[in-house]
Motif scaffolding. Structure first.
Motif, mmCIF file in Angstrom:
data_model
loop_
_atom_site.group_PDB
_atom_site.id
_atom_site.type_symbol
_atom_site.label_atom_id
_atom_site.label_comp_id
_atom_site.label_asym_id
_atom_site.label_seq_id
_atom_site.Cartn_x
_atom_site.Cartn_y
_atom_site.Cartn_z
ATOM 1 N N PRO A 171 -5.243 -11.265 -22.073
ATOM 2 C CA PRO A 171 -4.823 -12.124 -22.183
ATOM 3 C C PRO A 171 -5.018 -13.090 -23.372
ATOM 4 C CG PRO A 171 -6.225 -12.288 -20.440
ATOM 5 C CD PRO A 171 -6.095 -11.179 -20.800
ATOM 6 N N ASP A 172 -6.207 -13.021 -24.016
ATOM 7 C CA ASP A 172 -6.903 -13.709 -25.055
ATOM 8 C C ASP A 172 -6.300 -13.380 -26.380
ATOM 9 O OD1 ASP A 172 -8.906 -14.527 -26.988
ATOM 10 O OD2 ASP A 172 -10.132 -15.361 -25.177
ATOM 11 N N ALA A 173 -5.740 -14.255 -27.208
ATOM 12 C CA ALA A 173 -4.970 -13.849 -28.177
ATOM 13 C C ALA A 173 -6.141 -13.419 -29.356
ATOM 14 C CB ALA A 173 -4.353 -15.123 -28.783
ATOM 15 N N GLN A 174 -7.457 -13.861 -29.368
ATOM 16 C CA GLN A 174 -8.459 -13.603 -30.317
ATOM 17 C C GLN A 174 -8.802 -12.172 -30.130
ATOM 18 O OE1 GLN A 174 -11.507 -16.760 -30.073
ATOM 19 N NE2 GLN A 174 -10.672 -17.454 -31.777
ATOM 20 N N VAL A 175 -8.917 -11.737 -28.785
ATOM 21 C CA VAL A 175 -9.409 -10.313 -28.361
ATOM 22 C C VAL A 175 -8.231 -9.443 -28.858
ATOM 23 C CG1 VAL A 175 -9.780 -8.877 -26.326
ATOM 24 C CG2 VAL A 175 -10.940 -11.174 -26.438
ATOM 25 N N THR A 205 2.747 -1.311 -17.102
ATOM 26 C CA THR A 205 1.434 -0.261 -17.441
ATOM 27 C C THR A 205 0.272 -0.707 -17.700
ATOM 28 O OG1 THR A 205 3.429 1.084 -18.091
ATOM 29 C CG2 THR A 205 1.214 1.612 -19.085
ATOM 30 N N SER A 206 -0.041 -1.724 -18.559
ATOM 31 C CA SER A 206 -1.451 -2.072 -19.110
ATOM 32 C C SER A 206 -2.035 -2.901 -18.052
ATOM 33 C CB SER A 206 -1.323 -3.224 -20.441
ATOM 34 O OG SER A 206 -0.739 -4.327 -20.037
ATOM 35 N N ARG A 207 -1.173 -3.590 -16.967
ATOM 36 C CA ARG A 207 -1.864 -4.541 -16.165
ATOM 37 C C ARG A 207 -2.677 -5.719 -16.584
ATOM 38 N NH1 ARG A 207 1.448 -3.128 -12.397
ATOM 39 N NH2 ARG A 207 1.089 -0.766 -11.629
ATOM 40 N N VAL A 208 -1.974 -6.077 -18.025
ATOM 41 C CA VAL A 208 -2.426 -7.204 -18.548
ATOM 42 C C VAL A 208 -1.192 -8.150 -18.977
ATOM 43 C CG1 VAL A 208 -3.412 -8.021 -20.730
ATOM 44 C CG2 VAL A 208 -4.450 -5.924 -19.846
ATOM 45 N N ALA A 209 -1.382 -9.476 -18.379
ATOM 46 C CA ALA A 209 -0.482 -10.326 -18.751
ATOM 47 C C ALA A 209 -1.060 -11.474 -19.656
ATOM 48 C CB ALA A 209 -0.065 -11.091 -17.451
ATOM 49 N N ILE A 210 0.043 -11.768 -20.839
ATOM 50 C CA ILE A 210 -0.625 -12.624 -21.563
ATOM 51 C C ILE A 210 0.642 -13.697 -21.822
ATOM 52 C CG2 ILE A 210 0.540 -11.093 -23.809
ATOM 53 C CD1 ILE A 210 -1.727 -12.342 -25.507
ATOM 54 N N ARG A 211 0.306 -14.881 -22.066
ATOM 55 C CA ARG A 211 1.514 -15.765 -22.302
ATOM 56 C C ARG A 211 2.091 -15.668 -23.834
ATOM 57 N NH1 ARG A 211 0.214 -21.607 -22.444
ATOM 58 N NH2 ARG A 211 -1.430 -20.912 -23.942
#
Length: 293
Positions: free
Chosen positions: A109-113, A137-143
């Motif tokens: 969820p971290d843009a830099q990562v 699928t990824s189980r990662v949520a990003i704004r």
């Protein structure tokens, strides 16, 4: 920098299997790819979720890559940088100048990562990056705002594939801030509204990609009303195939019934097609426009 993806429909290719051992069926794969070429897709996407890439060996992935001749977006399955680089190097070696982009999932969820991860993949391969936001699928949520920041920090980004519901809102937020094309996915379920929000087209698995092409081409020539009219005959099947858990089985069986692959098996742990739904699948296929039968 790599060229941005061309707008249109990038068909996502299923991996056909054969027999009880579920071995990759190369003749069926070649037949399926030829069909995509004949109907006028912009390019193809292989080794994604619909292609069951996570269930293929490295040798099987190579076989798939060697069978497809159109411009390719190729998915990599990992989230950590090191295994993604291993997959990406194989892709670059086999595909060469047919590679339009590596599709890499958002891994934080971290843009830099995210930006550091994507830049590392490009630096190691020289490939353009298709940024896939697919939290199911990824189980990662990003704004959306953070995804925009990440893409801005990746000069090699050639497209974004927006698959975080509600996708029309995500597409609108992305296209307002980015100068790379944004494509919808999720089986085409939100395609009409994604086009209205600024999407460049579709990049998704659907058993009748002719419907995706009809919608996108009608949008270009006649706008919303024309695209809606062109897509209406396909929407019941789009919705039917979008059922959670069994979408892969439904789509592969529909593709088989269209005569494009020999068998519709999917590798475990994908659930099989419920027999109770076969009559309804037959009704949906029978109702498609006559020219696609």
């Amino acid at each position: 920098m790599p060229e941005k993806l061309a707008p249109g429909v990038w068909g996502v290719v299923a991996t056909p299997f054969l027999g009880s051992a579920l071995e990759v069926d190369e003749p069926s794969l070649a037949r399926l790819v030829e069909h995509y070429e004949q109907i006028g897709t912009t390019g193809l996407t292989v080794l994604g979720v619909f292609g069951e890439a996570a269930r293929l060996t490295a040798g099987e992935r190579r076989t798939v890559l060697e069978t497809v001749g159109l411009p390719l977006v190729v998915g990599v399955t990992g989230l950590a940088t090191a295994p993604v680089l291993d997959e990406a190097r194989l892709v670059s070696e086999v595909v060469g100048d047919r590679l339009a982009g590596l599709m890499v999932q958002v891994n934080s969820p971290d843009a830099q990562v995210v930006a550091a991860h994507l830049n590392a993949v490009h630096d190691a391969t020289g490939a353009g990056i298709v940024v896939q936001d697919y939290p199911e699928t990824s189980r990662v949520a990003i704004r959306t705002a953070d995804l925009v920041r990440a893409v801005h920090a990746v000069p090699s980004a050639v497209a974004v594939k927006a698959e975080a519901p509600p996708t029309p809102a995500a597409v609108a937020g992305l296209t307002a801030e980015l100068d790379v094309p944004v494509f919808g996915g999720l089986g085409g379920l939100g395609l009409l509204d994604e086009l209205a929000a600024g999407a460049a087209g579709a990049m998704t698995g659907f058993s009748c990609p002719e419907g995706l092409i009809a919608c996108v081409e009608a949008w270009r020539s006649g706008g919303h009303d024309a695209a809606r009219e062109a897509y209406l005959p396909y929407l019941p099947l789009v919705n039917f195939e979008a059922q959670a858990g069994i979408g892969l089985a439904l789509r592969k069986e529909a593709i088989r019934r269209r005569g494009l692959i020999t068998e519709s098996g999917a590798r475990p742990p994908a659930p099989p097609l419920p027999e109770a739904l076969v009559p309804q699948l037959e009704r949906h296929l029978a109702a498609l426009p006559k020219e696609v039968h």
